[in-house]
Design a protein around this motif. Structure first.
Motif, PDB file in Angstrom:
ATOM      1  N   VAL A 147       0.837  -1.207   0.000  1.00 48.09           N
ATOM      2  CA  VAL A 147       0.000   0.000   0.000  1.00 48.09           C
ATOM      3  C   VAL A 147       0.866   1.249   0.000  1.00 48.09           C
ATOM      4  CG1 VAL A 147      -1.682   1.319   1.345  1.00 48.09           C
ATOM      5  CG2 VAL A 147      -1.955  -1.149   1.107  1.00 48.09           C
ATOM      6  N   ARG A 148       1.972   1.221   0.796  1.00 36.70           N
ATOM      7  CA  ARG A 148       2.868   2.381   0.839  1.00 36.70           C
ATOM      8  C   ARG A 148       3.514   2.638  -0.518  1.00 36.70           C
ATOM      9  NH1 ARG A 148       4.796   0.875   6.191  1.00 36.70           N
ATOM     10  NH2 ARG A 148       6.621  -0.082   5.240  1.00 36.70           N
ATOM     11  N   ILE A 149       3.953   1.539  -1.164  1.00 36.25           N
ATOM     12  CA  ILE A 149       4.571   1.696  -2.484  1.00 36.25           C
ATOM     13  C   ILE A 149       3.571   2.285  -3.476  1.00 36.25           C
ATOM     14  CG2 ILE A 149       5.518   0.426  -4.437  1.00 36.25           C
ATOM     15  CD1 ILE A 149       6.749  -1.532  -2.425  1.00 36.25           C
ATOM     16  N   GLN A 150       2.324   1.769  -3.430  1.00 34.22           N
ATOM     17  CA  GLN A 150       1.304   2.277  -4.334  1.00 34.22           C
ATOM     18  C   GLN A 150       0.947   3.724  -4.010  1.00 34.22           C
ATOM     19  OE1 GLN A 150       0.181   0.454  -6.972  1.00 34.22           O
ATOM     20  NE2 GLN A 150      -0.732   2.379  -7.607  1.00 34.22           N
ATOM     21  N   ALA A 151       0.890   4.057  -2.711  1.00 36.82           N
ATOM     22  CA  ALA A 151       0.587   5.432  -2.317  1.00 36.82           C
ATOM     23  C   ALA A 151       1.685   6.391  -2.774  1.00 36.82           C
ATOM     24  CB  ALA A 151       0.424   5.510  -0.794  1.00 36.82           C
ATOM     25  N   ASP A 152       2.950   5.943  -2.653  1.00 38.55           N
ATOM     26  CA  ASP A 152       4.058   6.784  -3.119  1.00 38.55           C
ATOM     27  C   ASP A 152       3.968   7.012  -4.630  1.00 38.55           C
ATOM     28  OD1 ASP A 152       5.062   6.972  -0.577  1.00 38.55           O
ATOM     29  OD2 ASP A 152       6.531   5.361  -0.820  1.00 38.55           O
ATOM     30  N   ASP A 159       1.237   9.470  -5.250  1.00 35.58           N
ATOM     31  CA  ASP A 159       1.687  10.829  -4.922  1.00 35.58           C
ATOM     32  C   ASP A 159       2.572  11.380  -6.032  1.00 35.58           C
ATOM     33  OD1 ASP A 159       0.327  10.804  -2.551  1.00 35.58           O
ATOM     34  OD2 ASP A 159       2.052  10.242  -1.317  1.00 35.58           O
ATOM     35  N   GLN A 160       3.452  10.524  -6.578  1.00 32.70           N
ATOM     36  CA  GLN A 160       4.315  10.966  -7.669  1.00 32.70           C
ATOM     37  C   GLN A 160       3.497  11.328  -8.902  1.00 32.70           C
ATOM     38  OE1 GLN A 160       7.126   7.806  -8.286  1.00 32.70           O
ATOM     39  NE2 GLN A 160       8.190   8.151  -6.348  1.00 32.70           N
ATOM     40  N   LEU A 161       2.470  10.510  -9.170  1.00 33.67           N
ATOM     41  CA  LEU A 161       1.606  10.805 -10.311  1.00 33.67           C
ATOM     42  C   LEU A 161       0.865  12.129 -10.119  1.00 33.67           C
ATOM     43  CD1 LEU A 161       0.106   7.278 -11.077  1.00 33.67           C
ATOM     44  CD2 LEU A 161       1.635   8.598 -12.544  1.00 33.67           C
ATOM     45  N   VAL A 162       0.366  12.353  -8.888  1.00 32.35           N
ATOM     46  CA  VAL A 162      -0.352  13.601  -8.602  1.00 32.35           C
ATOM     47  C   VAL A 162       0.587  14.789  -8.730  1.00 32.35           C
ATOM     48  CG1 VAL A 162      -1.526  14.902  -6.804  1.00 32.35           C
ATOM     49  CG2 VAL A 162      -2.099  12.504  -7.154  1.00 32.35           C
TER      50      VAL A 162
END
Length: 495
Positions: A296-301, A304-307
């Motif tokens: 989940v952390r990897i996906q959230a990071d 965030d990078q995409l945003v």
């Protein structure tokens, strides 16, 4: 599906009830060997009558408990609310069955049997001691508890396919999924504590009752027996009670530990992993949870990078339209972050401020090049088009989903051209009526606009722009944020 479920419940119900009833009869009948044959017949008649009453009462309660579930399979359900009610009723069925067993066993079997037996003793048709009736009554209650425990777990197992079928039917009929939403109908702490206690205490109590019935024929001192046996029972029951609490705590602790970590994840905290404090199968569960959290952390990071990339790309696309304003949005975002940090805004708020500042001029995308890139003086109508860009920017951002993720940026985009004295646009807000982000971005935007080159003029010196900001404190710009920015500028100059 329903027929299989119904037949399993019915079979368990009949088998368990008959075993419980016959067990009570056996405790009395086969331990009183010196009883006359005619008295055996009377006792058997009492038991059969009581069993018939119990089965009749249980059958009535059973039909009432199962009726709402039957409706979902054989009648048309006209609303999601009705389906949700049936779904909750199915979840509650194990606890309802416990009540059904304990009630009819007591009211339909134990009490009538005891009452009829005492009447036969009183009328002289039975020569046994009323003491045995009390023991049999206690034995009946105990067996009912054991029966209820077994039925609880069997029913909990049988209802799961039914719950899945109800869920699928709700999706098909109403397009909505049935769920408890995390609601706890029967806490595991209470369930396990009572289960462990009954498992430990029931054999001990049954053995004590059976021994007492058997020894009753030997004319022993019952008071002396119970004085000695009472100590043993108290020790045994105390052990069962204490051990049940320890076992419950042993199972509840890792569950609560994982629950707290899950609550943290729901609040957005992805950094705290579950502690590997357990050496049984919960260790695998903790490891799986932490592995999932890492994913989940990897996906959230990545999100965030995409945003971040999304916001930066929008800002770059806007600035690319005019070579004279290239980098303007990035610089305004840097100045806004500086002001927000000096104002000691929370880090998440500063991050939202930066993104709002990146997009503060996004509405200019909708303005024609002939107006936006005009090198000379703007006409009145052209100026009105320029002044519309905050409202246009807000409208553009409102089209982006999810809407709640963009909501924090809208006030800054719409209000960054409001004046502190109320003379700005588009809404003519005054003072602290202007949203926080709008007041901060206004200062950052003004400073960069004054110090940047334009087709019609050269950019001002930073000192000149600072002097203009100081002059406009409390009229054009928020005095507090201007003071923070100006003070930081002078400190940087002297350092």
């Amino acid at each position: 599906m329903y027929k299989t479920f119904y037949s399993r419940l019915l079979l368990n119900y009949l088998a368990g009830s008959l075993v419980a009833a016959l067990s009570v009869a056996s405790l009395i009948t086969f331990t009183l060997q010196n009883t006359a044959n005619d008295e055996y017949v009377s006792m058997l008649a009492v038991m059969l009558l009581s069993i018939a009453m119990m089965l009749g009462l249980e059958w009535a309660v059973f039909k009432r408990q199962i009726r709402p579930i039957r409706l979902a399979f054989y009648e048309s359900i006209d609303s999601f609310t009705s389906m949700q009610t049936i779904y909750l009723r199915t979840h509650r069925l194990p606890t309802l069955i416990v009540k059904r067993i304990l009630g009819p066993h007591l009211l339909g079997l134990a009490l009538p049997a005891a009452s009829l037996t005492l009447w036969l003793i009183y009328t002289g048709q039975l020569s046994i001691s009323p003491y045995y009736v009390l023991l049999a009554l206690l034995g009946g209650v105990l067996l009912a508890g054991m029966h209820a425990l077994i039925e609880f777990y069997l029913t909990s197992h049988y209802i799961r396919p039914v719950l899945e079928e109800l869920r699928l039917r709700s999706l098909y009929l109403f397009g909505r999924e049935l769920t408890l939403g995390g609601r706890v109908l029967f806490p595991i702490k209470r369930k396990l504590r009572w289960s462990f206690f009954l498992i430990g205490a029931s054999p001990l109590l049954l053995y004590s009752l059976a021994v007492q019935l058997r020894l009753g024929d030997w004319n022993i001192d019952h008071y002396a027996y119970w004085k000695w046996a009472g100590i043993v029972l108290l020790l045994g029951l105390g052990y069962s009670f204490f051990a049940s609490r320890l076992l419950t705590r042993e199972l509840e602790t890792p569950i609560q530990h994982l629950y707290r970590r899950m609550a943290g994840v729901r609040r957005g905290s992805l950094q705290t992993e579950a502690s590997d404090l357990f050496s049984d199968e919960f260790s695998k569960l903790v490891s799986g949870f932490n592995h999932m959290l890492l994913g989940v952390r990897i996906q959230a990071d990545r999100n965030d990078q995409l945003v971040e990339s999304y916001f930066a790309t929008l800002a770059a696309a806007l600035d690319a339209r005019d070579p004279y304003t290239a980098g303007h949005s990035l610089r305004v975002a840097e100045y806004a972050v500086q002001i927000g940090t000096l104002a000691k805004l929370p880090k998440p708020v500063v991050d939202q401020l930066r993104k709002a500042a990146l997009l503060h001029d996004i509405g200019k995308i909708g303005i024609r090049d002939a107006v936006l890139l005009k090198e000379g003086q703007l006409g009145e109508q052209e100026w009105e088009q320029i002044k519309a860009h905050p409202v246009l920017g807000e409208a553009i951002l409102r089209q982006i989903e999810p809407a709640d993720e963009m909501a924090a940026f809208l006030p800054g985009v719409r209000s960054h051209h409001e004046r502190y004295d109320g003379g700005g646009y588009p809404d003519g807000l005054k003072g602290e009526e202007i949203p926080l982000f709008g007041r901060i971005i206004a200062v950052a935007d003004a400073f960069d606009a004054m110090t940047s080159d334009r087709p019609y003029r050269k950019g001002m010196a930073a000192n000149t722009a600072i002097a203009i900001l100081e002059k406009g404190r409390g009229t054009q710009w928020d005095p507090y944020f201007v003071a923070l920015f100006v003070e930081a500028y002078y400190e940087k100059q002297t350092s």
